[in-house]
Design a protein around this motif. Sequence first.
Motif, PDB file in Angstrom:
ATOM      1  N   MET A  13      23.736 -10.992  -0.986  1.00  0.00           N
ATOM      2  CA  MET A  13      23.631 -11.929  -1.609  1.00  0.00           C
ATOM      3  C   MET A  13      23.265 -11.471  -2.988  1.00  0.00           C
ATOM      4  SD  MET A  13      22.889 -14.706   1.377  1.00  0.00           S
ATOM      5  CE  MET A  13      22.475 -13.284   2.329  1.00  0.00           C
ATOM      6  N   ALA A  14      24.283 -12.141  -4.063  1.00  0.00           N
ATOM      7  CA  ALA A  14      23.280 -11.880  -5.487  1.00  0.00           C
ATOM      8  C   ALA A  14      24.418 -13.391  -6.276  1.00  0.00           C
ATOM      9  CB  ALA A  14      24.276 -10.944  -5.483  1.00  0.00           C
ATOM     10  N   ASN A  15      23.092 -13.554  -7.524  1.00  0.00           N
ATOM     11  CA  ASN A  15      24.021 -14.304  -8.229  1.00  0.00           C
ATOM     12  C   ASN A  15      24.621 -13.936  -9.244  1.00  0.00           C
ATOM     13  OD1 ASN A  15      22.414 -12.769 -10.214  1.00  0.00           O
ATOM     14  ND2 ASN A  15      21.612 -14.856  -9.916  1.00  0.00           N
ATOM     15  N   ASP A  16      25.300 -11.987  -9.293  1.00  0.00           N
ATOM     16  CA  ASP A  16      25.939 -11.518  -9.662  1.00  0.00           C
ATOM     17  C   ASP A  16      27.148 -10.995  -9.025  1.00  0.00           C
ATOM     18  OD1 ASP A  16      26.811  -8.439 -11.099  1.00  0.00           O
ATOM     19  OD2 ASP A  16      26.344 -10.544 -12.951  1.00  0.00           O
ATOM     20  N   ASP A  17      28.115 -10.832  -8.661  1.00  0.00           N
ATOM     21  CA  ASP A  17      29.872 -10.557  -8.017  1.00  0.00           C
ATOM     22  C   ASP A  17      29.484  -8.651  -8.311  1.00  0.00           C
ATOM     23  OD1 ASP A  17      29.893 -12.501  -6.888  1.00  0.00           O
ATOM     24  OD2 ASP A  17      31.683 -12.605  -7.567  1.00  0.00           O
ATOM     25  N   ALA A  18      29.617  -8.223  -9.680  1.00  0.00           N
ATOM     26  CA  ALA A  18      29.253  -6.761 -10.033  1.00  0.00           C
ATOM     27  C   ALA A  18      28.345  -6.181  -8.943  1.00  0.00           C
ATOM     28  CB  ALA A  18      29.717  -6.666 -11.119  1.00  0.00           C
ATOM     29  N   PHE A  19      26.561  -6.824  -9.073  1.00  0.00           N
ATOM     30  CA  PHE A  19      25.907  -6.168  -8.440  1.00  0.00           C
ATOM     31  C   PHE A  19      25.656  -6.016  -7.519  1.00  0.00           C
ATOM     32  CE2 PHE A  19      21.114  -6.796  -8.784  1.00  0.00           C
ATOM     33  CZ  PHE A  19      20.723  -5.333  -8.687  1.00  0.00           C
ATOM     34  N   ARG A  20      25.901  -7.518  -7.052  1.00  0.00           N
ATOM     35  CA  ARG A  20      26.085  -6.997  -5.186  1.00  0.00           C
ATOM     36  C   ARG A  20      27.179  -5.817  -4.539  1.00  0.00           C
ATOM     37  NH1 ARG A  20      29.603 -12.425  -2.516  1.00  0.00           N
ATOM     38  NH2 ARG A  20      31.483 -11.439  -3.717  1.00  0.00           N
ATOM     39  N   THR A  21      28.264  -5.906  -5.299  1.00  0.00           N
ATOM     40  CA  THR A  21      29.087  -4.719  -4.988  1.00  0.00           C
ATOM     41  C   THR A  21      28.670  -3.127  -5.126  1.00  0.00           C
ATOM     42  OG1 THR A  21      30.748  -6.088  -5.731  1.00  0.00           O
ATOM     43  CG2 THR A  21      31.097  -3.472  -5.812  1.00  0.00           C
ATOM     44  N   SER A  22      27.665  -3.423  -6.230  1.00  0.00           N
ATOM     45  CA  SER A  22      26.825  -2.115  -6.875  1.00  0.00           C
ATOM     46  C   SER A  22      25.991  -1.545  -5.529  1.00  0.00           C
ATOM     47  CB  SER A  22      26.363  -2.519  -8.095  1.00  0.00           C
ATOM     48  OG  SER A  22      27.016  -2.324  -9.714  1.00  0.00           O
ATOM     49  N   ILE A  23      25.341  -2.755  -5.197  1.00  0.00           N
ATOM     50  CA  ILE A  23      24.560  -2.295  -3.986  1.00  0.00           C
ATOM     51  C   ILE A  23      24.806  -2.226  -3.078  1.00  0.00           C
ATOM     52  CG2 ILE A  23      22.657  -3.564  -2.531  1.00  0.00           C
ATOM     53  CD1 ILE A  23      21.121  -4.825  -5.241  1.00  0.00           C
ATOM     54  N   HIS A  24      25.912  -3.007  -2.475  1.00  0.00           N
ATOM     55  CA  HIS A  24      26.196  -1.933  -1.066  1.00  0.00           C
ATOM     56  C   HIS A  24      26.794  -1.091  -1.524  1.00  0.00           C
ATOM     57  CE1 HIS A  24      30.847  -2.392   1.308  1.00  0.00           C
ATOM     58  NE2 HIS A  24      29.103  -2.309   1.806  1.00  0.00           N
ATOM     59  N   GLU A  25      27.363  -0.597  -3.053  1.00  0.00           N
ATOM     60  CA  GLU A  25      28.152   0.956  -2.745  1.00  0.00           C
ATOM     61  C   GLU A  25      26.789   1.954  -2.636  1.00  0.00           C
ATOM     62  OE1 GLU A  25      29.851   1.224  -6.167  1.00  0.00           O
ATOM     63  OE2 GLU A  25      31.737   0.499  -6.151  1.00  0.00           O
ATOM     64  N   VAL A  26      25.880   1.328  -3.629  1.00  0.00           N
ATOM     65  CA  VAL A  26      24.304   2.642  -3.074  1.00  0.00           C
ATOM     66  C   VAL A  26      24.174   2.159  -1.427  1.00  0.00           C
ATOM     67  CG1 VAL A  26      21.990   2.256  -3.337  1.00  0.00           C
ATOM     68  CG2 VAL A  26      23.950   2.043  -5.112  1.00  0.00           C
ATOM     69  N   ALA A  27      23.504   1.571  -0.546  1.00  0.00           N
ATOM     70  CA  ALA A  27      23.452   0.682   0.374  1.00  0.00           C
ATOM     71  C   ALA A  27      24.516   2.078   1.603  1.00  0.00           C
ATOM     72  CB  ALA A  27      23.699  -0.428   0.978  1.00  0.00           C
ATOM     73  N   GLU A  28      25.933   2.081   0.673  1.00  0.00           N
ATOM     74  CA  GLU A  28      26.963   2.653   1.678  1.00  0.00           C
ATOM     75  C   GLU A  28      26.205   4.764   1.617  1.00  0.00           C
ATOM     76  OE1 GLU A  28      28.323   1.941   4.831  1.00  0.00           O
ATOM     77  OE2 GLU A  28      27.813  -0.191   4.275  1.00  0.00           O
ATOM     78  N   GLU A  29      26.548   4.658  -0.096  1.00  0.00           N
ATOM     79  CA  GLU A  29      26.069   5.766   0.106  1.00  0.00           C
ATOM     80  C   GLU A  29      24.820   6.351   0.547  1.00  0.00           C
ATOM     81  OE1 GLU A  29      25.006   8.302  -3.842  1.00  0.00           O
ATOM     82  OE2 GLU A  29      25.635   6.012  -4.630  1.00  0.00           O
ATOM     83  N   VAL A  30      24.038   6.070   0.905  1.00  0.00           N
ATOM     84  CA  VAL A  30      22.517   6.663   1.402  1.00  0.00           C
ATOM     85  C   VAL A  30      22.428   6.325   2.882  1.00  0.00           C
ATOM     86  CG1 VAL A  30      21.430   6.731  -0.525  1.00  0.00           C
ATOM     87  CG2 VAL A  30      20.783   5.012   1.103  1.00  0.00           C
ATOM     88  N   GLY A  31      23.618   6.065   3.461  1.00  0.00           N
ATOM     89  CA  GLY A  31      24.117   5.956   4.805  1.00  0.00           C
ATOM     90  C   GLY A  31      23.232   5.038   5.038  1.00  0.00           C
ATOM     91  N   GLU A  32      22.897   3.138   4.363  1.00  0.00           N
ATOM     92  CA  GLU A  32      22.342   2.387   5.314  1.00  0.00           C
ATOM     93  C   GLU A  32      23.729   0.968   5.161  1.00  0.00           C
ATOM     94  OE1 GLU A  32      18.109   2.317   4.691  1.00  0.00           O
ATOM     95  OE2 GLU A  32      18.829   1.756   3.062  1.00  0.00           O
ATOM     96  N   PRO A  33      24.148   0.926   6.948  1.00  0.00           N
ATOM     97  CA  PRO A  33      25.585   0.079   6.751  1.00  0.00           C
ATOM     98  C   PRO A  33      24.525  -1.617   5.737  1.00  0.00           C
ATOM     99  CG  PRO A  33      25.309   1.214   8.825  1.00  0.00           C
ATOM    100  CD  PRO A  33      23.639   1.597   7.868  1.00  0.00           C
ATOM    101  N   ALA A  34      25.913  -2.193   5.616  1.00  0.00           N
ATOM    102  CA  ALA A  34      25.639  -2.865   5.102  1.00  0.00           C
ATOM    103  C   ALA A  34      26.904  -3.618   4.424  1.00  0.00           C
ATOM    104  CB  ALA A  34      24.482  -2.985   3.133  1.00  0.00           C
ATOM    105  N   TRP A  35      26.860  -5.860   4.469  1.00  0.00           N
ATOM    106  CA  TRP A  35      27.913  -6.052   4.246  1.00  0.00           C
ATOM    107  C   TRP A  35      27.738  -6.395   2.805  1.00  0.00           C
ATOM    108  CZ3 TRP A  35      31.831  -4.067   5.223  1.00  0.00           C
ATOM    109  CH2 TRP A  35      33.474  -4.835   4.465  1.00  0.00           C
ATOM    110  N   PRO A  36      28.277  -7.698   2.036  1.00  0.00           N
ATOM    111  CA  PRO A  36      28.165  -8.155   0.839  1.00  0.00           C
ATOM    112  C   PRO A  36      28.648  -9.982   1.640  1.00  0.00           C
ATOM    113  CG  PRO A  36      30.475  -7.149   0.710  1.00  0.00           C
ATOM    114  CD  PRO A  36      29.977  -6.698   1.534  1.00  0.00           C
ATOM    115  N   MET A  37      27.718 -11.035   1.371  1.00  0.00           N
ATOM    116  CA  MET A  37      28.389 -12.188   1.823  1.00  0.00           C
ATOM    117  C   MET A  37      28.133 -13.314   0.416  1.00  0.00           C
ATOM    118  SD  MET A  37      27.595 -11.055   4.997  1.00  0.00           S
ATOM    119  CE  MET A  37      27.522 -13.016   5.508  1.00  0.00           C
ATOM    120  N   PRO A  38      28.478 -14.592   1.122  1.00  0.00           N
ATOM    121  CA  PRO A  38      28.850 -14.993   0.141  1.00  0.00           C
ATOM    122  C   PRO A  38      27.863 -16.258  -0.837  1.00  0.00           C
ATOM    123  CG  PRO A  38      29.884 -16.273   1.965  1.00  0.00           C
ATOM    124  CD  PRO A  38      29.487 -14.752   2.263  1.00  0.00           C
TER     125      PRO A  38
END
Length: 506
Positions: A394-419
């Motif tokens: 979760m985040a107060n900035d959608d772009a930052f939330r997306t970046s963290i999701h991309e980073v997590a997937e890149e390193v192999g840690e399953p994650a999902w953006p939540m509202p």
Amino acid sequence: MTALTLSTAAAAGLRADAIVVGIAKGAAGPVVAPGAEAVDKAYDGNLASVLETLGASGAEGEVTKVPAPSGFKAPVVLAVGLGSEPEKDEIFEAEALRRAAGVASRALSGSKKAAFALPVQDAEDAGAIAEGALLGAYSFDAYKESGKDPKNAKAPLAEIAILGGKPRDKAYKAEIERALALTEELNRARDLINTPPNDLNPEAFAAVATAAGKEHGLKVQVLDVKALEKGGYGGILGVGAGSASGPRLVKISYSAGRGKKHLAFVGKGITYDSGGISLKPAGHNETMKCDMAGAAAVFAAVVTAARLKLDVNVTGWLALAENMPSGSATRPGDVLRMYSGKTVEVLNTDAEGRLVLADAIAKASEETPDAIVDVATLTGAMVLALGNRTFGIMANDDAFRTSIHEVAEEVGEPAWPMPLPAHLVKGMDSPTADIANMGERMGGGLVAGLFLKEFVGEGITWAHLDIAGPAFNEGGPFGYTPKGGTGSAVRTLVRLAERTAAGDLG
């Protein structure tokens, strides 16, 4: 500690307990993966057929052992499944290599040396194999009788040689050094999570951080009960009020220099969570030593950043407390005055993680970092939503939330953006305080995120990682993930710091 080397030696002439090769699921059966050509040739090109006769298919996580060919110094060839064969002109993904290497390391527990002949196309592949193998070699037996006597213990794989690497290539050397630093600190986080709460209370955790600071040149500040009282940290004090072990707030800082980007990581560190007066029912508190996994992840990430000398300033905040019921414990209905000045009506003392995090987030905000990321085993609701292997973002900035999701997937840690639905905030209205620590039951993980958002400094980018599901694996081991503490979010935080240092996050 498992040793790791890159080797250009031929598989046949390498002295080892086993040669690890990869096989994949092909259209017509198992196929030998790149890296194992020399081994396959020694079987006259029939290694895949031999393995298929033994039931191997190349499925992810599959392990098949066969005697090594004549002339090999290693007695065994261990084939590990990589999953589906890549399409033409594509290569195996890094996560497939990590998982396969981890499975092989676990299968070879007790061996002295293994040579990994898995696909290595570039330095990143070598790093992924190293990372998976070192994480898969992890074990925690400090409290077992066998762990006291190395002669009786089934020790983890002692030495790993990665074939196909380039020992003198700077890129390869850098990836191996990164893998060593990252996995050593991630495994230390696992140790902390697995340590029984009678040996890891807030004071003991703070001592570990202080010792690491001295070892790696980090600045460490520990606020004890008196300092917390003087500073007005009502959330942390309120949660720790029922325990004989007083709470702590630990600040651990790595500085790359003035003018660099600054990340603040905040970790929930409830060293044991009984639920307090709102006591957890039987069957829900046996693994609550893991409720400090967020703080363990933050601690490991800051130390890793220092060891890798990343070009970014990273500050870790460990909000440490033990949540216990007693005559001095916070009661449902009590009102706490938080560090930020806000008042919170405590409707449920088992919603304690958000209270310690709120104080730490407010304090971290005073330094106006470029971003704050908090990590916590915060809600059972997130486990219901995403299961045991995926954390919520979760985040107060959608772009930052997306970046963290991309980073997590890149390193192999399953994650999902939540509202963070604004309408859920009203459920936390309190007749006696600024806000209550509970809101609507449905969407409880999102409510917790919205509560934390209230304590983030104005204008500061913030994200919240709820790792309640993947932080502690109560099932069997898989890939490079052991039973028990996993070290979830460490790799995401480290890669976030690396990308920030590289200027990739703006």
